[in-house]
Design a protein around this motif. Structure first.
Motif, PDB file in Angstrom:
ATOM      1  N   LEU A  28      94.031  24.183  64.663  1.00  0.00           N
ATOM      2  CA  LEU A  28      94.052  25.560  65.251  1.00  0.00           C
ATOM      3  C   LEU A  28      93.050  25.599  66.478  1.00  0.00           C
ATOM      4  CD1 LEU A  28      94.696  27.813  61.978  1.00  0.00           C
ATOM      5  CD2 LEU A  28      96.176  27.434  64.158  1.00  0.00           C
ATOM      6  N   LEU A  32      95.221  24.092  69.319  1.00  0.00           N
ATOM      7  CA  LEU A  32      95.614  25.512  69.752  1.00  0.00           C
ATOM      8  C   LEU A  32      94.715  26.250  70.545  1.00  0.00           C
ATOM      9  CD1 LEU A  32      98.227  26.200  66.880  1.00  0.00           C
ATOM     10  CD2 LEU A  32      98.655  24.935  69.237  1.00  0.00           C
ATOM     11  N   CYS A  34      92.343  28.301  69.224  1.00  0.00           N
ATOM     12  CA  CYS A  34      92.186  29.685  68.367  1.00  0.00           C
ATOM     13  C   CYS A  34      90.705  29.565  68.029  1.00  0.00           C
ATOM     14  CB  CYS A  34      93.097  29.586  67.108  1.00  0.00           C
ATOM     15  SG  CYS A  34      94.580  29.687  67.347  1.00  0.00           S
ATOM     16  N   TRP A  38      89.388  32.986  63.083  1.00  0.00           N
ATOM     17  CA  TRP A  38      90.849  32.954  62.483  1.00  0.00           C
ATOM     18  C   TRP A  38      91.498  31.741  62.246  1.00  0.00           C
ATOM     19  CZ3 TRP A  38      92.705  37.604  61.655  1.00  0.00           C
ATOM     20  CH2 TRP A  38      92.361  38.871  62.222  1.00  0.00           C
ATOM     21  N   SER A  39      90.761  30.604  62.744  1.00  0.00           N
ATOM     22  CA  SER A  39      91.032  29.291  62.347  1.00  0.00           C
ATOM     23  C   SER A  39      90.672  29.127  61.060  1.00  0.00           C
ATOM     24  CB  SER A  39      90.607  28.379  63.381  1.00  0.00           C
ATOM     25  OG  SER A  39      91.099  28.439  64.211  1.00  0.00           O
TER      26      SER A  39
END
Length: 126
Positions: A28, A32, A34, A38-39
């Protein structure tokens, strides 16, 4: 002897959960791109599915009945352990300025200690 076996099993399951958590955080955050918060949330939620199964049937050997009750208590233990870990994560990153990956790693130990105690004494007690 039984307590030692539980701790060893908990450490083995915890190591697997740490690897799952670290992998999800890496994907994440690193792949990605992130946000680290949130990860962290996503990684811990995913690892909990694995954790409940192994805790119920292998670490604490309470495979019979009480699925709903134990799942709800397990969720409460998770919330306490995760809350302690998340608070420490915020403290280490936001107040102390530590590296986000290093703080994620240290948070695993905070989480593990609180999670073991809650699940041993509340969720899967006999």
């Amino acid at each position: 002897m039984k307590d030692t076996r539980q701790v060893v099993r908990f450490v083995l399951v915890g190591t697997l959960n740490a690897l799952i958590t670290a992998f999800v955080v890496w994907v994440l955050m690193g792949v990605l791109l992130c946000n680290y918060l949130w990860s962290n949330v996503a990684a811990y939620l995913i690892a909990q599915l694995n954790n409940f199964f192994w805790s119920k049937f292998w670490v604490f050997s309470s495979g019979r009945g009480d699925y709903l009750r134990q799942f709800l208590l397990f969720a409460c233990a998770f919330a306490c352990a995760y809350g302690a870990q998340f608070f420490c994560l915020l403290l280490m990153v936001e107040l102390l300025g530590w590296n986000e990956y290093f703080a994620q790693f240290l948070g695993l130990f905070v989480y593990g200690a609180v999670n073991f105690l809650m699940n041993k004494r509340v969720t899967f007690r006999k």
